[in-house]
Design a protein around this motif. Sequence first.
Motif, mmCIF file in Angstrom:
data_model
loop_
_atom_site.group_PDB
_atom_site.id
_atom_site.type_symbol
_atom_site.label_atom_id
_atom_site.label_comp_id
_atom_site.label_asym_id
_atom_site.label_seq_id
_atom_site.Cartn_x
_atom_site.Cartn_y
_atom_site.Cartn_z
ATOM 1 N N UNK A 1 0.819 -1.211 0.000
ATOM 2 C CA UNK A 1 0.000 0.000 0.000
ATOM 3 C C UNK A 1 0.851 1.258 0.000
ATOM 4 N N UNK A 2 1.897 1.277 0.831
ATOM 5 C CA UNK A 2 2.762 2.451 0.913
ATOM 6 C C UNK A 2 3.543 2.663 -0.384
ATOM 7 N N UNK A 3 4.120 1.565 -0.896
ATOM 8 C CA UNK A 3 4.928 1.680 -2.113
ATOM 9 C C UNK A 3 4.070 2.079 -3.307
ATOM 10 N N UNK A 4 2.879 1.476 -3.442
ATOM 11 C CA UNK A 4 2.026 1.798 -4.582
ATOM 12 C C UNK A 4 1.479 3.216 -4.500
ATOM 13 N N UNK A 5 1.202 3.700 -3.291
ATOM 14 C CA UNK A 5 0.745 5.087 -3.140
ATOM 15 C C UNK A 5 1.842 6.052 -3.598
ATOM 16 N N UNK A 6 3.096 5.766 -3.197
ATOM 17 C CA UNK A 6 4.210 6.606 -3.632
ATOM 18 C C UNK A 6 4.413 6.517 -5.139
ATOM 19 N N UNK A 7 4.308 5.328 -5.679
ATOM 20 C CA UNK A 7 4.472 5.140 -7.117
ATOM 21 C C UNK A 7 3.390 5.884 -7.871
ATOM 22 N N UNK A 8 2.166 5.852 -7.361
ATOM 23 C CA UNK A 8 1.073 6.583 -7.999
ATOM 24 C C UNK A 8 1.343 8.074 -8.009
ATOM 25 N N UNK A 9 1.838 8.610 -6.881
ATOM 26 C CA UNK A 9 2.163 10.043 -6.817
ATOM 27 C C UNK A 9 3.291 10.383 -7.790
ATOM 28 N N UNK A 10 4.243 9.456 -7.928
ATOM 29 C CA UNK A 10 5.382 9.691 -8.823
ATOM 30 C C UNK A 10 4.952 9.679 -10.280
ATOM 31 N N UNK A 11 4.104 8.710 -10.632
ATOM 32 C CA UNK A 11 3.667 8.567 -12.024
ATOM 33 C C UNK A 11 2.690 9.659 -12.439
ATOM 34 N N UNK A 12 1.853 10.099 -11.498
ATOM 35 C CA UNK A 12 0.857 11.128 -11.818
ATOM 36 C C UNK A 12 0.778 12.110 -10.655
ATOM 37 N N UNK A 13 1.732 13.041 -10.559
ATOM 38 C CA UNK A 13 1.802 13.936 -9.407
ATOM 39 C C UNK A 13 0.536 14.757 -9.192
ATOM 40 N N UNK A 14 -0.240 15.022 -10.252
ATOM 41 C CA UNK A 14 -1.413 15.865 -10.106
ATOM 42 C C UNK A 14 -2.533 15.181 -9.331
ATOM 43 N N UNK A 15 -2.465 13.852 -9.204
ATOM 44 C CA UNK A 15 -3.507 13.147 -8.446
ATOM 45 C C UNK A 15 -3.116 12.995 -7.002
#
Length: 199
Positions: free
Chosen positions: A184-198
């Motif tokens: 959960x932590x890693x995927x949340x960070x990855x999501x922020x990295x891939x799409x910072x606007x979300x």
Amino acid sequence: MTGRLNERKRIIELSGDPDEIEAFIDDFRDGDPIIAAEPVTPLGEPTVFVALTFDAAEWDSIAEQFAELGVHYRTGTIITNGWERWTLYLDPDDDLSEIIETIEDDGNDVQLVRQLEMTEIEPASRFQTVGALHDLTQRQREALAAAIAAGYYGHEKDAGVEDVAEELGIGTTTAWEHLARAEGKVMADLGDFLDPETG
């Protein structure tokens, strides 16, 4: 977190020396805002989940202070040896010294560990810089490493959570909890990295 009015409840995760966790819970329970703190998983393990009930009117958390100051911060923190580690994202007009002074005025010790300008960070290294792994507990890191090594995330998925548990010498449910939280932590960070606007 649940609850109404001033009485709030949450589940917290404590990780550390199994011989010290019970004493920590006893000391923590004596704090003014704490109404109850009861383990919901067995003591004597390196990770224990605790049902915490507290008086929100007396709970002056660091997160609430940041919110009152209007500061952007990364959700979640790691507490190690009594120190909380926070990542703040400051706007150009934010005064870091004023933020530190406000937190210290409430009886907290503050130590600035690192200050970076986002423009100075190479794009390829930003994912590592913003977190990804630094928010994981030691056991979550170990579980993730064991899962990767065993092929848990491989295309053929050569291993199951039982293999991770066996490698770490812990129960299957505990291994699954460590993996779920780490993922959960890693995927949340990855999501922020891939799409910072979300994020």
